[in-house]
Scaffold this motif. Sequence first.
Motif, PDB file in Angstrom:
ATOM      1  N   ARG A  66       0.849  -1.195   0.000  1.00 37.45           N
ATOM      2  CA  ARG A  66       0.000   0.000   0.000  1.00 37.45           C
ATOM      3  C   ARG A  66       0.882   1.242   0.000  1.00 37.45           C
ATOM      4  NH1 ARG A  66      -4.977  -2.351   2.853  1.00 37.45           N
ATOM      5  NH2 ARG A  66      -5.455  -3.887   1.246  1.00 37.45           N
ATOM      6  N   GLY A  67       0.399   2.286  -0.627  1.00 34.89           N
ATOM      7  CA  GLY A  67       1.154   3.526  -0.714  1.00 34.89           C
ATOM      8  C   GLY A  67       2.050   3.587  -1.940  1.00 34.89           C
ATOM      9  N   MET A  68       2.040   2.552  -2.775  1.00 30.72           N
ATOM     10  CA  MET A  68       2.868   2.514  -3.979  1.00 30.72           C
ATOM     11  C   MET A  68       2.076   2.865  -5.239  1.00 30.72           C
ATOM     12  SD  MET A  68       5.034  -0.958  -3.067  1.00 30.72           S
ATOM     13  CE  MET A  68       6.022  -0.894  -4.547  1.00 30.72           C
ATOM     14  N   ALA A  69       0.811   3.248  -5.084  1.00 30.32           N
ATOM     15  CA  ALA A  69      -0.079   3.615  -6.198  1.00 30.32           C
ATOM     16  C   ALA A  69      -0.298   2.462  -7.176  1.00 30.32           C
ATOM     17  CB  ALA A  69       0.437   4.855  -6.926  1.00 30.32           C
ATOM     18  N   LEU A  70      -0.215   1.239  -6.690  1.00 27.17           N
ATOM     19  CA  LEU A  70      -0.407   0.092  -7.580  1.00 27.17           C
ATOM     20  C   LEU A  70      -1.854  -0.026  -8.040  1.00 27.17           C
ATOM     21  CD1 LEU A  70       1.859  -2.566  -5.860  1.00 27.17           C
ATOM     22  CD2 LEU A  70       2.391  -1.005  -7.737  1.00 27.17           C
ATOM     23  N   GLY A  71      -2.797   0.258  -7.157  1.00 27.39           N
ATOM     24  CA  GLY A  71      -4.197   0.255  -7.560  1.00 27.39           C
ATOM     25  C   GLY A  71      -4.445   1.257  -8.674  1.00 27.39           C
ATOM     26  N   ASP A  72      -3.887   2.448  -8.525  1.00 25.13           N
ATOM     27  CA  ASP A  72      -4.026   3.486  -9.553  1.00 25.13           C
ATOM     28  C   ASP A  72      -3.453   3.008 -10.884  1.00 25.13           C
ATOM     29  OD1 ASP A  72      -4.896   4.925  -7.350  1.00 25.13           O
ATOM     30  OD2 ASP A  72      -3.464   6.567  -7.617  1.00 25.13           O
ATOM     31  N   ARG A  73      -2.295   2.393 -10.838  1.00 28.76           N
ATOM     32  CA  ARG A  73      -1.650   1.937 -12.073  1.00 28.76           C
ATOM     33  C   ARG A  73      -2.451   0.833 -12.753  1.00 28.76           C
ATOM     34  NH1 ARG A  73       4.593   0.991 -10.950  1.00 28.76           N
ATOM     35  NH2 ARG A  73       4.467   0.390 -13.137  1.00 28.76           N
ATOM     36  N   LEU A  74      -3.011  -0.081 -11.958  1.00 27.16           N
ATOM     37  CA  LEU A  74      -3.813  -1.156 -12.539  1.00 27.16           C
ATOM     38  C   LEU A  74      -5.108  -0.613 -13.141  1.00 27.16           C
ATOM     39  CD1 LEU A  74      -3.167  -3.835  -9.799  1.00 27.16           C
ATOM     40  CD2 LEU A  74      -2.575  -4.075 -12.226  1.00 27.16           C
ATOM     41  N   VAL A  75      -5.747   0.319 -12.461  1.00 27.34           N
ATOM     42  CA  VAL A  75      -6.977   0.912 -12.988  1.00 27.34           C
ATOM     43  C   VAL A  75      -6.684   1.692 -14.267  1.00 27.34           C
ATOM     44  CG1 VAL A  75      -8.819   2.582 -12.521  1.00 27.34           C
ATOM     45  CG2 VAL A  75      -8.146   0.938 -10.750  1.00 27.34           C
ATOM     46  N   THR A  76      -5.584   2.406 -14.296  1.00 30.92           N
ATOM     47  CA  THR A  76      -5.193   3.143 -15.502  1.00 30.92           C
ATOM     48  C   THR A  76      -4.997   2.172 -16.670  1.00 30.92           C
ATOM     49  OG1 THR A  76      -4.206   4.912 -14.209  1.00 30.92           O
ATOM     50  CG2 THR A  76      -3.428   4.678 -16.480  1.00 30.92           C
ATOM     51  N   ARG A  77      -4.400   1.030 -16.387  1.00 29.75           N
ATOM     52  CA  ARG A  77      -4.215   0.004 -17.426  1.00 29.75           C
ATOM     53  C   ARG A  77      -5.571  -0.481 -17.941  1.00 29.75           C
ATOM     54  NH1 ARG A  77       0.237  -3.453 -18.728  1.00 29.75           N
ATOM     55  NH2 ARG A  77       1.345  -1.589 -18.073  1.00 29.75           N
ATOM     56  N   ALA A  78      -6.538  -0.656 -17.044  1.00 32.27           N
ATOM     57  CA  ALA A  78      -7.872  -1.117 -17.449  1.00 32.27           C
ATOM     58  C   ALA A  78      -8.573  -0.074 -18.328  1.00 32.27           C
ATOM     59  CB  ALA A  78      -8.716  -1.435 -16.219  1.00 32.27           C
ATOM     60  N   PHE A  79      -8.451   1.209 -17.981  1.00 33.77           N
ATOM     61  CA  PHE A  79      -9.047   2.248 -18.815  1.00 33.77           C
ATOM     62  C   PHE A  79      -8.456   2.198 -20.222  1.00 33.77           C
ATOM     63  CE2 PHE A  79     -10.911   4.106 -15.060  1.00 33.77           C
ATOM     64  CZ  PHE A  79     -11.998   4.829 -15.539  1.00 33.77           C
ATOM     65  N   ALA A  80      -7.155   2.025 -20.315  1.00 34.39           N
ATOM     66  CA  ALA A  80      -6.510   1.948 -21.633  1.00 34.39           C
ATOM     67  C   ALA A  80      -7.013   0.729 -22.408  1.00 34.39           C
ATOM     68  CB  ALA A  80      -4.989   1.900 -21.472  1.00 34.39           C
ATOM     69  N   ALA A  81      -7.161  -0.397 -21.741  1.00 33.97           N
ATOM     70  CA  ALA A  81      -7.649  -1.614 -22.399  1.00 33.97           C
ATOM     71  C   ALA A  81      -9.083  -1.428 -22.896  1.00 33.97           C
ATOM     72  CB  ALA A  81      -7.570  -2.798 -21.446  1.00 33.97           C
ATOM     73  N   ALA A  82      -9.918  -0.758 -22.116  1.00 34.08           N
ATOM     74  CA  ALA A  82     -11.301  -0.512 -22.536  1.00 34.08           C
ATOM     75  C   ALA A  82     -11.326   0.341 -23.804  1.00 34.08           C
ATOM     76  CB  ALA A  82     -12.087   0.165 -21.413  1.00 34.08           C
ATOM     77  N   ARG A  83     -10.522   1.389 -23.814  1.00 30.28           N
ATOM     78  CA  ARG A  83     -10.463   2.250 -25.009  1.00 30.28           C
ATOM     79  C   ARG A  83      -9.955   1.467 -26.219  1.00 30.28           C
ATOM     80  NH1 ARG A  83      -8.690   5.794 -21.021  1.00 30.28           N
ATOM     81  NH2 ARG A  83      -6.516   5.445 -21.580  1.00 30.28           N
ATOM     82  N   GLU A  84      -8.906   0.665 -26.026  1.00 29.28           N
ATOM     83  CA  GLU A  84      -8.358  -0.129 -27.136  1.00 29.28           C
ATOM     84  C   GLU A  84      -9.386  -1.106 -27.685  1.00 29.28           C
ATOM     85  OE1 GLU A  84      -4.827  -1.964 -25.573  1.00 29.28           O
ATOM     86  OE2 GLU A  84      -3.861  -0.029 -25.240  1.00 29.28           O
TER      87      GLU A  84
END
Length: 187
Positions: free
Chosen positions: A116-134
């Motif tokens: 926790r505190g490493m922004a891993l959740g943020d990074r994974l969610v950002t990856r999902a947004f990119a996958a949805a757009r793709e």
Amino acid sequence: MTSPLPHSSHEVVIRLMTADDLPAVLAIQARCYHADLHESAATFAAKLRHSGDTCWVACDGTNRQLAYLFAQPAAYLHPPRLDSALDGDPTAARKANTGADLVLHLHDLAVDRAARGMALGDRLVTRAFAAAREAGLTRLSLVAVQQSGAFWGRFGFAAPDHPLPQGFTEELASYGGDACYLVAPAI
């Protein structure tokens, strides 16, 4: 109790999940969720088989799994039931919901306490947004549990702005009394 992260953990890599990751993913799930929200190894394996291009893990420099995200295509307003391997098949979802608006459903996100505190959740969610757009999807959905609505709100997730269909509450029942269906545009 989780052990502290090794120094090499600062080199975090987000990659597609493999079947070899499932034991670590199940262990993270056990540490992050109430027991009544746990899903079985068979369910996770089915989701990975059917939606492997939208399931990720975050690993440290020693390939230790620190966080994961299972995402899958689903019909808008029809989230997969908790611990249902049959709902992991996007082809079945498309056939059962012909003409329905498909979304990328973020089914399960967990970050190990030690990471926790490493922004891993943020990074994974950002990856999902990119996958949805793709994939050409216009929005994402999820079921927020364990008072996680504020986290999801940071990414634009909110309750649908129209009345929910009759019977929708029953669909959410497997997620517990505090479950909330949220959607966000894939922008």
